[in-house]
Design a protein around this motif. Structure first.
Motif, PDB file in Angstrom:
ATOM      1  N   HIS A 102      -6.859 -28.967 -19.219  1.00  0.00           N
ATOM      2  CA  HIS A 102      -6.240 -28.736 -17.835  1.00  0.00           C
ATOM      3  C   HIS A 102      -6.521 -27.255 -17.375  1.00  0.00           C
ATOM      4  N   VAL A 103      -7.165 -27.033 -16.115  1.00  0.00           N
ATOM      5  CA  VAL A 103      -7.601 -25.995 -15.527  1.00  0.00           C
ATOM      6  C   VAL A 103      -7.395 -25.511 -14.155  1.00  0.00           C
ATOM      7  N   VAL A 104      -6.802 -24.762 -14.138  1.00  0.00           N
ATOM      8  CA  VAL A 104      -6.381 -24.091 -12.437  1.00  0.00           C
ATOM      9  C   VAL A 104      -7.520 -23.515 -11.793  1.00  0.00           C
ATOM     10  N   LYS A 105      -8.084 -23.764 -10.806  1.00  0.00           N
ATOM     11  CA  LYS A 105      -9.245 -23.132 -10.059  1.00  0.00           C
ATOM     12  C   LYS A 105      -8.848 -22.989  -8.460  1.00  0.00           C
ATOM     13  N   SER A 106      -9.329 -22.137  -7.906  1.00  0.00           N
ATOM     14  CA  SER A 106      -9.046 -21.895  -6.330  1.00  0.00           C
ATOM     15  C   SER A 106      -9.992 -22.062  -5.477  1.00  0.00           C
ATOM     16  N   GLY A 107     -10.037 -22.817  -4.390  1.00  0.00           N
ATOM     17  CA  GLY A 107     -11.142 -22.871  -3.366  1.00  0.00           C
ATOM     18  C   GLY A 107     -10.625 -22.979  -2.067  1.00  0.00           C
ATOM     19  N   GLU A 108     -11.459 -23.457  -1.159  1.00  0.00           N
ATOM     20  CA  GLU A 108     -11.131 -23.410   0.259  1.00  0.00           C
ATOM     21  C   GLU A 108      -9.902 -24.017   0.624  1.00  0.00           C
TER      22      GLU A 108
ATOM     23  N   ASP B  17       1.183 -23.908  -8.594  1.00  0.00           N
ATOM     24  CA  ASP B  17       1.189 -24.037  -7.134  1.00  0.00           C
ATOM     25  C   ASP B  17      -0.219 -24.671  -6.913  1.00  0.00           C
ATOM     26  N   ALA B  18      -0.377 -25.857  -7.701  1.00  0.00           N
ATOM     27  CA  ALA B  18      -1.712 -26.428  -7.597  1.00  0.00           C
ATOM     28  C   ALA B  18      -1.636 -27.770  -7.323  1.00  0.00           C
ATOM     29  N   ARG B  19      -2.612 -28.376  -6.770  1.00  0.00           N
ATOM     30  CA  ARG B  19      -2.689 -29.614  -6.174  1.00  0.00           C
ATOM     31  C   ARG B  19      -3.252 -30.456  -7.601  1.00  0.00           C
ATOM     32  N   VAL B  20      -2.730 -31.580  -8.061  1.00  0.00           N
ATOM     33  CA  VAL B  20      -2.937 -32.148  -9.360  1.00  0.00           C
ATOM     34  C   VAL B  20      -4.121 -33.078  -9.061  1.00  0.00           C
ATOM     35  N   ALA B  21      -5.253 -33.057  -9.771  1.00  0.00           N
ATOM     36  CA  ALA B  21      -6.317 -34.018  -9.550  1.00  0.00           C
ATOM     37  C   ALA B  21      -6.126 -35.439 -10.389  1.00  0.00           C
ATOM     38  N   ASN B  22      -6.072 -36.428  -9.863  1.00  0.00           N
ATOM     39  CA  ASN B  22      -6.038 -37.592 -10.646  1.00  0.00           C
ATOM     40  C   ASN B  22      -6.937 -37.687 -11.921  1.00  0.00           C
ATOM     41  N   THR B  23      -7.843 -36.743 -12.254  1.00  0.00           N
ATOM     42  CA  THR B  23      -8.789 -37.025 -13.301  1.00  0.00           C
ATOM     43  C   THR B  23      -8.169 -35.876 -14.585  1.00  0.00           C
ATOM     44  N   VAL B  24      -7.086 -35.411 -14.328  1.00  0.00           N
ATOM     45  CA  VAL B  24      -6.555 -34.541 -15.565  1.00  0.00           C
ATOM     46  C   VAL B  24      -6.212 -35.410 -16.682  1.00  0.00           C
ATOM     47  N   PRO B  25      -6.341 -34.608 -18.152  1.00  0.00           N
ATOM     48  CA  PRO B  25      -5.982 -35.573 -19.275  1.00  0.00           C
ATOM     49  C   PRO B  25      -4.603 -35.532 -19.403  1.00  0.00           C
ATOM     50  N   TYR B  26      -4.452 -36.772 -20.252  1.00  0.00           N
ATOM     51  CA  TYR B  26      -3.081 -36.886 -20.707  1.00  0.00           C
ATOM     52  C   TYR B  26      -2.207 -35.813 -21.442  1.00  0.00           C
TER      53      TYR B  26
ATOM     54  N   THR C 218       1.878 -29.320 -23.714  1.00  0.00           N
ATOM     55  CA  THR C 218       2.833 -30.272 -23.627  1.00  0.00           C
ATOM     56  C   THR C 218       3.821 -30.312 -22.397  1.00  0.00           C
ATOM     57  N   LEU C 219       3.174 -29.913 -21.222  1.00  0.00           N
ATOM     58  CA  LEU C 219       4.118 -30.095 -20.030  1.00  0.00           C
ATOM     59  C   LEU C 219       3.543 -31.260 -19.350  1.00  0.00           C
ATOM     60  N   PRO C 220       4.309 -32.016 -18.713  1.00  0.00           N
ATOM     61  CA  PRO C 220       3.761 -33.006 -17.809  1.00  0.00           C
ATOM     62  C   PRO C 220       2.741 -32.586 -16.628  1.00  0.00           C
ATOM     63  N   ASN C 221       1.917 -33.306 -16.167  1.00  0.00           N
ATOM     64  CA  ASN C 221       0.914 -32.960 -15.375  1.00  0.00           C
ATOM     65  C   ASN C 221       1.497 -32.319 -13.987  1.00  0.00           C
ATOM     66  N   ASP C 222       2.509 -33.170 -13.537  1.00  0.00           N
ATOM     67  CA  ASP C 222       3.175 -32.692 -12.235  1.00  0.00           C
ATOM     68  C   ASP C 222       3.934 -31.246 -12.598  1.00  0.00           C
ATOM     69  N   ALA C 223       4.397 -30.816 -13.567  1.00  0.00           N
ATOM     70  CA  ALA C 223       5.010 -29.669 -13.736  1.00  0.00           C
ATOM     71  C   ALA C 223       4.080 -28.666 -14.038  1.00  0.00           C
ATOM     72  N   MET C 224       2.877 -28.726 -14.491  1.00  0.00           N
ATOM     73  CA  MET C 224       1.939 -27.773 -14.483  1.00  0.00           C
ATOM     74  C   MET C 224       1.516 -27.504 -13.039  1.00  0.00           C
ATOM     75  N   GLY C 225       1.381 -28.557 -12.240  1.00  0.00           N
ATOM     76  CA  GLY C 225       1.038 -28.296 -10.816  1.00  0.00           C
ATOM     77  C   GLY C 225       1.958 -27.476 -10.281  1.00  0.00           C
TER      78      GLY C 225
ATOM     79  N   LEU D 177      -5.379 -28.345  -9.924  1.00  0.00           N
ATOM     80  CA  LEU D 177      -5.397 -28.637 -11.365  1.00  0.00           C
ATOM     81  C   LEU D 177      -6.377 -29.576 -11.770  1.00  0.00           C
ATOM     82  N   VAL D 178      -7.434 -29.240 -12.505  1.00  0.00           N
ATOM     83  CA  VAL D 178      -8.394 -30.159 -12.552  1.00  0.00           C
ATOM     84  C   VAL D 178      -8.835 -30.260 -14.064  1.00  0.00           C
ATOM     85  N   ALA D 179      -9.712 -31.295 -14.344  1.00  0.00           N
ATOM     86  CA  ALA D 179      -9.932 -31.533 -15.939  1.00  0.00           C
ATOM     87  C   ALA D 179     -11.606 -30.779 -16.005  1.00  0.00           C
ATOM     88  N   MET D 180     -11.696 -30.166 -17.131  1.00  0.00           N
ATOM     89  CA  MET D 180     -12.918 -29.522 -17.479  1.00  0.00           C
ATOM     90  C   MET D 180     -13.071 -29.494 -18.884  1.00  0.00           C
TER      91      MET D 180
END
Length: 224
Positions: A41-47, A19-28, A8-15, A52-55
């Motif tokens: 909504h999934v948080v993953k870590s990379g280089e 502390d994650a950058r929000v991808a533009n593909t995350v669901p409503y 129920t959180l807004p996408n920006d609040a989740m990000g 915050l991405v959709a899976m």
């Protein structure tokens, strides 16, 4: 077991929270009835840091020829995940966090009627489900898929179910995501007794087509 949850959180609040950058593909969001095979909504870590991405919720091993090429893998048991063919590599190399604000479990009456319960953190914070992920399919149609890691229920949750999601506290996010190297195995244990609370909710949520905030409204145990 975790077969349905809410976000129920807004996408920006989740990000911001993770502390994650929000991808533009995350669901409503909000979504009061997240079901298997939904985009989550999934948080993953990379280089480049956390994203915050959709899976797709429903892990697809590489050898599945179609999305229905085997069992629907929405959960992975903490006791066996490292040795399972489907999950072993992902557990070592591709751990993630599924974001939720609550989740549902069911009990049964003596007559077999399914009674839903809504579970959330006592402090009102978002819930971080430990997860694993896997890319699946040819390059042109590739999709990212995930599963929630589960543990035996603690005493609190065992009143309504014998399993529970593996819930990560903020101080353990970096270790689970692989940002601090290996050594996440000690995190695979039931959550502390005092972090969760639950209440009965209307049976409307028994349908995967149901939606809306009324699904999580408290219902007296004697009702229905």
């Amino acid at each position: 077991m975790c077969g349905r949850f809410t976000i129920t959180l807004p996408n920006d609040a989740m990000g911001q929270h993770f502390d994650a950058r929000v991808a533009n593909t995350v669901p409503y969001a909000p979504n009061y009835n997240v079901c298997p095979t939904n985009q989550v909504h999934v948080v993953k870590s990379g280089e480049t840091g956390r994203q915050l991405v959709a899976m797709r919720w429903g892990f697809l091993p590489r050898w599945y020829e179609t999305e229905n090429g085997g069992p629907l893998l929405i959960n992975a048991r903490s006791e066996t995940i490292a040795n399972k063919r489907a999950f072993g590599e992902a557990c070592r190399q591709r751990r993630c966090i599924l974001v939720a604000t609550g989740f549902y479990e069911w009990t049964k009456t003596a007559e077999g009627k399914r009674l839903p319960w809504y579970i959330q953190r006592r402090d009102g914070a978002p819930i971080a489900f430990a997860g694993v992920w896997q890319d699946w399919g040819p390059v042109e149609t590739r999709q990212s898929t995930c599963a929630i890691v589960t543990t035996p229920a603690n005493r609190t949750l065992s009143q309504i179910h014998h399993r529970m999601p593996l819930i990560l506290e903020p101080e353990n996010w970096a270790l689970w995501l692989g940002e601090l190297g290996k050594g996440a195995a000690p995190l695979m244990r039931p959550g502390a007794e005092d972090i969760l609370q639950f209440h009965r909710v209307p049976v409307a949520v028994n349908s995967n087509r149901a939606s809306g905030p009324e699904l999580i409204e408290p219902l007296p145990v004697q009702a229905e």
